[in-house]
Design a protein around this motif. Structure first.
Motif, mmCIF file in Angstrom:
data_model
loop_
_atom_site.group_PDB
_atom_site.id
_atom_site.type_symbol
_atom_site.label_atom_id
_atom_site.label_comp_id
_atom_site.label_asym_id
_atom_site.label_seq_id
_atom_site.Cartn_x
_atom_site.Cartn_y
_atom_site.Cartn_z
ATOM 1 N N ASP A 172 46.452 65.357 -4.144
ATOM 2 C CA ASP A 172 47.821 64.862 -3.961
ATOM 3 C C ASP A 172 47.878 63.837 -2.830
ATOM 4 N N LEU A 173 47.178 64.119 -1.736
ATOM 5 C CA LEU A 173 47.144 63.194 -0.604
ATOM 6 C C LEU A 173 46.527 61.859 -1.016
ATOM 7 N N ARG A 174 45.474 61.927 -1.802
ATOM 8 C CA ARG A 174 44.844 60.695 -2.284
ATOM 9 C C ARG A 174 45.832 59.859 -3.099
ATOM 10 N N GLU A 175 46.591 60.528 -3.964
ATOM 11 C CA GLU A 175 47.582 59.823 -4.788
ATOM 12 C C GLU A 175 48.644 59.147 -3.928
ATOM 13 N N LYS A 176 48.911 59.697 -2.741
ATOM 14 C CA LYS A 176 49.916 59.127 -1.841
ATOM 15 C C LYS A 176 49.339 58.046 -0.931
ATOM 16 N N GLY A 177 48.040 57.740 -1.112
ATOM 17 C CA GLY A 177 47.420 56.674 -0.337
ATOM 18 C C GLY A 177 46.777 57.106 0.956
ATOM 19 N N CYS A 178 46.686 58.419 1.187
ATOM 20 C CA CYS A 178 46.059 58.943 2.403
ATOM 21 C C CYS A 178 44.544 58.760 2.343
ATOM 22 N N THR A 179 43.949 58.485 3.491
ATOM 23 C CA THR A 179 42.489 58.428 3.614
ATOM 24 C C THR A 179 41.990 59.815 3.994
#
Length: 256
Positions: A172-179
């Motif tokens: 989910d974090l990846r989908e939100k653009g988080c590294t």
């Protein structure tokens, strides 16, 4: 984005990390993979600002030592630390105040529900098991809505349900653009997560792999192809050294 350039860390005369460099772009999951003692935790702790080091580390283009950089990243250590006299809920409140972020009651409830902490909110830090402490540590990291998150062996001590939920959270974090950077030696835990893998051993990055560029190669095969080759080279070097010593001894013996 996370950038590590020419990172070197010594403990006395021992070089734990030697000129390490890699980068993880926004919206990508990087895996720092290696056996115990490879230098992974030293890299993670250097990024988190817990160690002095030589080199450059940038978080979202900012020097990792600046307050601006520290405000946009979170760190989940291998060994979580809880304040004995604070409850689970108070730990979250402490973090939100320290970072100056807001967390609604609905967001907090969702976070506690995800990691099965709803009925543990009033438990003190001193009353928590290792697994529960790990869950609270993860929640403390997530509550600040980081742009970069570092996780050092995050799945050690978690039950199967929590591991599955953590994997979902990471995606989910990846989908939100988080590294995301995960440091681990447990290949099976990150087999279905990685976008880029940095194989580390002996304080060096031995191989860097981007998922799109390695077709259908298995992560385990990639790991052992690099670390196995290094082990073979080291054994060969030892053997050459032993042979050299033997020859020298024979020559010295002839001289006598």
């Amino acid at each position: 984005m996370l950038e590590v350039m020419n990172l070197t860390k010594k403990y006395g005369k021992t070089i734990a990390v030697d000129n390490v460099g890699f980068a993880v772009p926004d919206g990508r999951i990087g895996i720092l993979l290696g056996p115990n003692g490879a230098g992974k935790s030293t890299v993670i702790k250097s990024i988190a600002g817990l160690l002095k080091y030589k080199g450059t580390i940038r978080i979202q283009g900012l020097n990792s030592r600046t307050m601006e950089a520290k405000r946009c990243f979170a760190y989940v250590p291998e060994m979580p630390y809880m304040y004995d006299a604070l409850t689970v809920r108070e730990h979250i409140e402490f973090i939100t105040r320290a970072y100056g972020v807001e967390c609604t009651e609905e967001e907090l409830k969702m976070l506690f529900d995800r990691f099965e902490l709803t009925d543990k909110q009033e438990k003190l830090g001193s009353e928590l098991s290792k697994g529960m402490m790990q869950k609270v540590s993860i929640c403390c990291a997530l509550v600040i809505k980081p742009k970069v998150i570092l996780l050092d062996e995050p799945m050690v001590g978690l039950d199967p349900a929590a591991i599955r939920e953590l994997k979902t959270v990471i995606l989910d974090l990846r989908e939100k653009g988080c590294t995301i950077l995960i440091s681990t030696h447990m290949l099976e835990m990150v087999r279905d997560l990685w976008d880029a893998t940095f194989v580390m051993d002996g304080g060096h990055i031995l191989g860097t792999y981007v998922k799109e560029n390695v077709a259908n190669e298995d992560l385990e095969e990639l790991f052992f192809s690099v670390t196995g080759q290094k082990a073979s080279e080291e054994r060969a070097a030892v053997q050459r050294g032993e042979e050299s010593d033997t020859v020298s001894a024979e020559v010295e013996g002839d001289g006598r």
